[in-house]
Design a protein around this motif. Structure first.
Motif, PDB file in Angstrom:
ATOM      1  N   TYR A 166      98.434  24.917   7.843  1.00  0.00           N
ATOM      2  CA  TYR A 166      99.219  25.141   6.626  1.00  0.00           C
ATOM      3  C   TYR A 166      99.105  26.598   6.173  1.00  0.00           C
ATOM      4  O   TYR A 166     100.099  27.244   5.844  1.00  0.00           O
ATOM      5  CB  TYR A 166      98.746  24.216   5.499  1.00  0.00           C
ATOM      6  N   LEU A 167      97.887  27.097   6.142  1.00  0.00           N
ATOM      7  CA  LEU A 167      97.668  28.461   5.656  1.00  0.00           C
ATOM      8  C   LEU A 167      98.310  29.504   6.564  1.00  0.00           C
ATOM      9  O   LEU A 167      98.546  30.636   6.131  1.00  0.00           O
ATOM     10  CB  LEU A 167      96.165  28.735   5.538  1.00  0.00           C
ATOM     11  N   ALA A 168      98.615  29.127   7.791  1.00  0.00           N
ATOM     12  CA  ALA A 168      99.261  30.058   8.721  1.00  0.00           C
ATOM     13  C   ALA A 168     100.721  30.299   8.361  1.00  0.00           C
ATOM     14  O   ALA A 168     101.333  31.262   8.844  1.00  0.00           O
ATOM     15  CB  ALA A 168      99.155  29.533  10.150  1.00  0.00           C
ATOM     16  N   LEU A 169     101.295  29.456   7.498  1.00  0.00           N
ATOM     17  CA  LEU A 169     102.698  29.593   7.114  1.00  0.00           C
ATOM     18  C   LEU A 169     102.847  30.637   6.007  1.00  0.00           C
ATOM     19  O   LEU A 169     102.108  30.620   5.020  1.00  0.00           O
ATOM     20  CB  LEU A 169     103.244  28.250   6.615  1.00  0.00           C
ATOM     21  N   ASP A 170     103.818  31.517   6.157  1.00  0.00           N
ATOM     22  CA  ASP A 170     104.061  32.550   5.143  1.00  0.00           C
ATOM     23  C   ASP A 170     104.465  31.946   3.806  1.00  0.00           C
ATOM     24  O   ASP A 170     104.253  32.556   2.749  1.00  0.00           O
ATOM     25  CB  ASP A 170     105.160  33.507   5.618  1.00  0.00           C
ATOM     26  N   SER A 171     105.053  30.761   3.845  1.00  0.00           N
ATOM     27  CA  SER A 171     105.539  30.128   2.615  1.00  0.00           C
ATOM     28  C   SER A 171     104.438  29.467   1.804  1.00  0.00           C
ATOM     29  O   SER A 171     104.670  29.047   0.667  1.00  0.00           O
ATOM     30  CB  SER A 171     106.606  29.075   2.950  1.00  0.00           C
ATOM     31  N   VAL A 172     103.245  29.366   2.361  1.00  0.00           N
ATOM     32  CA  VAL A 172     102.149  28.670   1.681  1.00  0.00           C
ATOM     33  C   VAL A 172     101.325  29.644   0.852  1.00  0.00           C
ATOM     34  O   VAL A 172     100.728  30.580   1.379  1.00  0.00           O
ATOM     35  CB  VAL A 172     101.262  27.922   2.692  1.00  0.00           C
ATOM     36  N   LEU A 173     101.300  29.394  -0.446  1.00  0.00           N
ATOM     37  CA  LEU A 173     100.513  30.207  -1.374  1.00  0.00           C
ATOM     38  C   LEU A 173      99.036  29.856  -1.264  1.00  0.00           C
ATOM     39  O   LEU A 173      98.163  30.729  -1.226  1.00  0.00           O
ATOM     40  CB  LEU A 173     100.993  29.958  -2.811  1.00  0.00           C
ATOM     41  N   ALA A 174      98.764  28.562  -1.226  1.00  0.00           N
ATOM     42  CA  ALA A 174      97.402  28.034  -1.123  1.00  0.00           C
ATOM     43  C   ALA A 174      97.530  26.551  -0.795  1.00  0.00           C
ATOM     44  O   ALA A 174      98.638  26.005  -0.784  1.00  0.00           O
ATOM     45  CB  ALA A 174      96.641  28.229  -2.426  1.00  0.00           C
ATOM     46  N   CYS A 175      96.415  25.905  -0.540  1.00  0.00           N
ATOM     47  CA  CYS A 175      96.403  24.464  -0.297  1.00  0.00           C
ATOM     48  C   CYS A 175      95.517  23.779  -1.320  1.00  0.00           C
ATOM     49  O   CYS A 175      94.469  24.306  -1.708  1.00  0.00           O
ATOM     50  CB  CYS A 175      95.869  24.147   1.092  1.00  0.00           C
ATOM     51  N   GLY A 176      95.941  22.600  -1.765  1.00  0.00           N
ATOM     52  CA  GLY A 176      95.104  21.784  -2.622  1.00  0.00           C
ATOM     53  C   GLY A 176      94.344  20.789  -1.768  1.00  0.00           C
ATOM     54  O   GLY A 176      94.914  20.205  -0.842  1.00  0.00           O
ATOM     55  N   GLY A 177      93.059  20.616  -2.048  1.00  0.00           N
ATOM     56  CA  GLY A 177      92.263  19.685  -1.251  1.00  0.00           C
ATOM     57  C   GLY A 177      91.090  19.138  -2.020  1.00  0.00           C
ATOM     58  O   GLY A 177      90.608  19.757  -2.978  1.00  0.00           O
ATOM     59  N   SER A 178      90.624  17.979  -1.602  1.00  0.00           N
ATOM     60  CA  SER A 178      89.508  17.346  -2.307  1.00  0.00           C
ATOM     61  C   SER A 178      88.331  17.026  -1.395  1.00  0.00           C
ATOM     62  O   SER A 178      87.323  16.506  -1.865  1.00  0.00           O
ATOM     63  CB  SER A 178      89.990  16.057  -2.988  1.00  0.00           C
ATOM     64  N   TRP A 179      88.454  17.335  -0.093  1.00  0.00           N
ATOM     65  CA  TRP A 179      87.382  16.929   0.821  1.00  0.00           C
ATOM     66  C   TRP A 179      86.043  17.584   0.486  1.00  0.00           C
ATOM     67  O   TRP A 179      84.981  16.999   0.696  1.00  0.00           O
ATOM     68  CB  TRP A 179      87.775  17.182   2.272  1.00  0.00           C
TER      69      TRP A 179
END
Length: 208
Positions: A166-179
């Protein structure tokens, strides 16, 4: 503290469920120790607002409010020190109120129509949720074609095994996660484990 700049810089937004106010500060200690001083506290427990205030009072953690579905919850979050708002879907009243208060808001989207509504409100970033259920990386790639100006925060099913894609995509600002902030770990007081998992998550952002 510029919320969106911090989110973009850190690249991960820990999505937290807190069942006790007493857990807020040791959780913050673990996040800070792990190098990720951000917490999206979800409105999924009766003490969520109190936990936001406890985190905000520290001054060393960017505090967000998650699972915000109404203007009333925006007001509560704002009154308790939240720096940004996250909605599971496009909750129009919540978006409007957030903008009135000058709070960054990230409504959930999954379709081009959702994104178009967000653009009508002048939003430059949205939450893509639930990410994995709605096609994950391939769907985001498709959406980024016609909506290349929009940034996304994919959330839902994100973990240490897939976040890099996901982070490799230019369109992704950040990722939400709970792990790294699993509810069971928090409730059992395993804050050293949380700090370790958080540190590992930060390392994943640096290699993406």
């Amino acid at each position: 503290m510029n919320a969106q700049a911090t989110i973009q810089d850190r690249r991960i937004v820990p999505v937290v469920v807190l069942d006790s106010v007493e857990s807020a500060s040791p959780l913050a200690d673990a996040l800070v120790s792990g190098g990720l001083p951000i917490a999206e506290v979800t409105f999924r427990t009766p003490v969520a607002a109190q936990c936001m205030q406890a985190l905000s009072d520290r001054g060393d953690v960017l505090v967000g409010a998650g699972t915000v579905t109404s203007a009333e919850l925006v007001d509560i979050a704002h009154d308790n020190g939240a720096n940004f708002i996250v909605c599971p879907g496009f909750h129009e009243s919540a978006v409007k109120r957030s903008l009135e208060l000058g709070l960054p808001v990230y409504p959930g989207v999954v379709t081009p129509s959702d994104i178009a509504r967000a653009m009508e409100y002048g939003l430059e970033a949205v939450k893509f949720f639930p990410a994995e259920t709605f096609g994950g990386v391939p769907t985001l790639k498709a959406l980024a074609g016609p909506y290349h100006e929009m940034k996304f925060i994919p959330t839902g099913g994100i973990n240490s095994g897939n976040i890099s894609s996901y982070l490799a995509l230019d369109s992704v600002l950040a990722c939400g996660g709970s792990w790294m902030v699993d509810r069971k770990l928090v409730n059992s007081g395993e804050f050293e484990t949380i700090a370790h998992l958080t540190s590992e998550a930060v390392q994943l952002t640096q290699s993406s």
